[in-house]
Design a protein around this motif. Structure first.
Motif, short mmCIF file in Angstrom:
data_model
loop_
_atom_site.label_atom_id
_atom_site.label_comp_id
_atom_site.label_asym_id
_atom_site.label_seq_id
_atom_site.Cartn_x
_atom_site.Cartn_y
_atom_site.Cartn_z
N GLN A 42 37.69 28.06 26.82
CA GLN A 42 37.42 29.29 26.55
C GLN A 42 35.36 28.86 27.25
O GLN A 42 35.11 29.07 26.61
N PRO A 43 35.70 28.87 28.03
CA PRO A 43 33.99 28.50 28.87
C PRO A 43 33.14 29.95 28.30
O PRO A 43 33.68 30.56 28.87
N GLY A 44 31.95 29.04 28.56
CA GLY A 44 31.13 30.48 27.75
C GLY A 44 30.54 31.08 29.24
O GLY A 44 29.96 32.02 28.87
N ASP A 45 30.47 30.58 30.21
CA ASP A 45 29.73 30.58 31.41
C ASP A 45 30.02 29.45 32.15
O ASP A 45 31.03 29.02 31.94
N ARG A 46 29.66 30.06 33.98
CA ARG A 46 30.16 29.59 34.82
C ARG A 46 29.37 27.76 34.54
O ARG A 46 30.35 26.56 35.04
N SER A 47 28.66 27.62 33.79
CA SER A 47 28.05 26.30 33.98
C SER A 47 29.05 24.98 33.18
O SER A 47 29.25 23.74 33.19
N GLN A 48 29.76 25.95 32.45
CA GLN A 48 30.98 24.76 31.37
C GLN A 48 32.44 24.64 32.70
O GLN A 48 33.21 24.22 31.78
N LEU A 49 32.41 25.97 33.19
CA LEU A 49 33.41 25.50 33.73
C LEU A 49 33.93 24.32 34.28
O LEU A 49 35.16 24.13 34.48
N GLY B 225 39.57 38.91 35.12
CA GLY B 225 39.45 39.86 36.35
C GLY B 225 39.07 39.09 37.45
O GLY B 225 39.08 37.92 38.06
N ASP B 226 38.49 39.64 39.64
CA ASP B 226 38.75 39.38 40.32
C ASP B 226 36.67 38.00 40.53
O ASP B 226 37.52 37.01 40.62
N GLY B 227 36.60 38.45 39.50
CA GLY B 227 35.45 37.82 38.95
C GLY B 227 35.54 36.05 38.50
O GLY B 227 34.93 34.94 38.93
N THR B 228 36.10 36.55 37.26
CA THR B 228 36.84 35.15 36.91
C THR B 228 37.46 34.44 38.04
O THR B 228 37.02 33.08 37.80
N VAL B 229 38.38 34.82 38.56
CA VAL B 229 38.92 34.13 39.42
C VAL B 229 38.17 33.44 40.31
O VAL B 229 38.58 32.29 40.80
N ARG B 230 37.51 34.13 41.27
CA ARG B 230 36.15 33.57 41.34
C ARG B 230 35.12 32.28 41.43
O ARG B 230 35.59 31.17 41.83
N ASP B 231 35.64 32.34 39.61
CA ASP B 231 34.78 31.30 39.31
C ASP B 231 35.12 29.96 39.21
O ASP B 231 34.87 28.88 39.45
N VAL B 232 36.47 30.30 39.15
CA VAL B 232 37.70 29.44 38.44
C VAL B 232 37.90 28.30 40.10
O VAL B 232 37.78 27.90 40.07
N LEU B 233 38.75 29.07 40.47
CA LEU B 233 38.49 29.07 41.90
C LEU B 233 37.43 28.49 42.99
O LEU B 233 37.73 27.07 43.68
N THR B 234 35.57 28.54 43.19
CA THR B 234 34.63 28.13 43.03
C THR B 234 34.98 26.86 42.39
O THR B 234 34.28 25.83 42.96
N CYS B 235 34.78 26.77 40.64
CA CYS B 235 34.75 24.86 40.18
C CYS B 235 35.58 24.12 40.25
O CYS B 235 35.24 23.36 40.17
N GLY B 236 36.77 24.79 40.42
CA GLY B 236 38.34 24.00 40.68
C GLY B 236 38.39 23.36 41.67
O GLY B 236 38.50 22.49 41.69
N ALA B 237 37.58 23.69 42.69
CA ALA B 237 37.85 23.05 44.53
C ALA B 237 37.64 21.60 44.78
O ALA B 237 38.17 20.60 45.10
#
Length: 345
Positions: free
Chosen positions: A64-71, A91-103
């Motif tokens: 459960q990351p608190g923000d993008r910096s913890q992803l 939602g879609d915003g969470t998907v965007r953040d996960v894919l961005t940081c996971g790349a």
């Protein structure tokens, strides 16, 4: 995982690690339970005040990351566990953040992905035909008995920058789309979400295009230049309105959209975009047919352009929207990201 303006300079830079690039997908033994990693966003609309719907299991690892910096660290830990399934709960915003940081973490070897539609907008799960009541257990069961769907997200990078400054998601819009997103927030406050919010916003935008003056932001749009392909060929303009402005830009790699809209006509696969010049009021009457997927020879001469392209460059003087969040003005390269395998019912 949201901020008012999504600044590239604030993105956690994640360089592809040797382990991510060289790691291939783990082969499970017969009968072995899949290793599941979950990114849970407690601030997603349908997660607020709700406990996670899963019992404790040694094969399920929840972050459960608190923000993008913890992803990045959360995803790196899941990658080290060699998960077979990555579940995105949001939602879609969470998907965007996960894919961005996971790349930069998974490289070319992403695990299978499942998405639980818990946000205000869930366009990706509409495209994947995931029901609104899908649970973690449903997703795990579908890992064995469901289907797999391949999608390539949109990849946005600053023009001229290296590939580590990139954002991955599925829906990009500008001009009247930015205004529509703000209107959509009002629809959310009135209790309309997903396809209902899209339908309400589209209807309101149509009325604005039909009756408002050119000074209205719905009809004015934004100053932008669109250049298609690697050769950056300027996108044609009908001559309707100011040639330096477009009333609307909408782009996606999804193949079906909420509320049954089909703005790309017969174009389905890959990166597609529809752009509207500052169309006259008479051309506005063509918009409902365009949204239903109808294609007419008169559309382009009236300022309605439907294009499929592997990539394009967007130079824009105004904010644009990517998966529900505002990005600043600038020059961007928009292309297709990696092929991702989604688990579906």
């Amino acid at each position: 995982m949201a901020t008012p303006i999504y600044e590239f300079a604030q993105l956690p830079r994640v360089d592809a690690r040797e382990g991510a690039v060289s790691r291939s997908r783990r082969q499970r033994e017969p009968g072995e339970a899949p290793r599941v990693g979950v990114i849970y966003n407690p601030r997603s609309h349908r997660n607020q005040g709700a406990d996670f719907d899963c019992g404790i299991s040694p094969h399920v690892h929840i972050a459960q990351p608190g923000d993008r910096s913890q992803l990045p660290s959360a995803l790196a830990e899941l990658a080290e566990r060699e998960i077979d399934l990555l579940v995105i709960n949001g939602g879609d915003g969470t998907v965007r953040d996960v894919l961005t940081c996971g790349a930069g973490i998974f490289g070319d070897h992403w695990p299978a992905i499942a998405v639980l539609p818990k946000g205000k907008t869930n366009a990706l799960t509409v495209d994947l035909c995931v029901p609104t009541d899908w649970t973690l257990q449903n997703a795990i069961d579908a890992m064995e008995n469901g289907n797999r769907t391949i999608r390539r997200p949109i990849e946005i990078s600053l023009a001229g920058d290296d590939a580590s400054s990139r954002v991955l998601g599925f829906i990009l819009g500008a001009g009247a789309f930015t205004t529509a997103t703000q209107a959509g927030q009002s629809a959310h406050r009135l209790g309309a979400f997903n396809s209902m919010a899209v339908a309400v916003t589209v209807m309101w935008g149509f009325l604005q295009w039909l009756f408002a003056s050119r000074a209205n932001p719905w009809r004015r749009g934004a100053r932008m230049k669109i250049a298609l392909g690697s050769a950056e060929a300027p996108m044609e303009h009908s001559g309707q309105g100011d040639p330096e402005w477009r009333q609307l830009l909408f782009a996606t790699t999804l193949e079906s959209l909420p509320a049954g809209i089909r703005p790309f006509g017969n174009l389905c696969k890959g990166l597609k975009l529809v752009a509207l010049d500052q169309i006259p009021r008479r051309a506005t009457m063509m918009v409902p047919a365009v949204l239903r997927g109808k294609v007419s020879k008169r559309q382009r001469e009236n300022g309605i352009h439907q294009v499929s392209t592997p990539q394009f460059t967007l130079d824009i003087d105004d904010q644009f929207i990517f998966d529900g969040e505002a990005f600043p003005a600038g020059k961007y390269r928009i292309a297709q990201g990696p092929e991702l395998e989604f688990v579906t019912p």
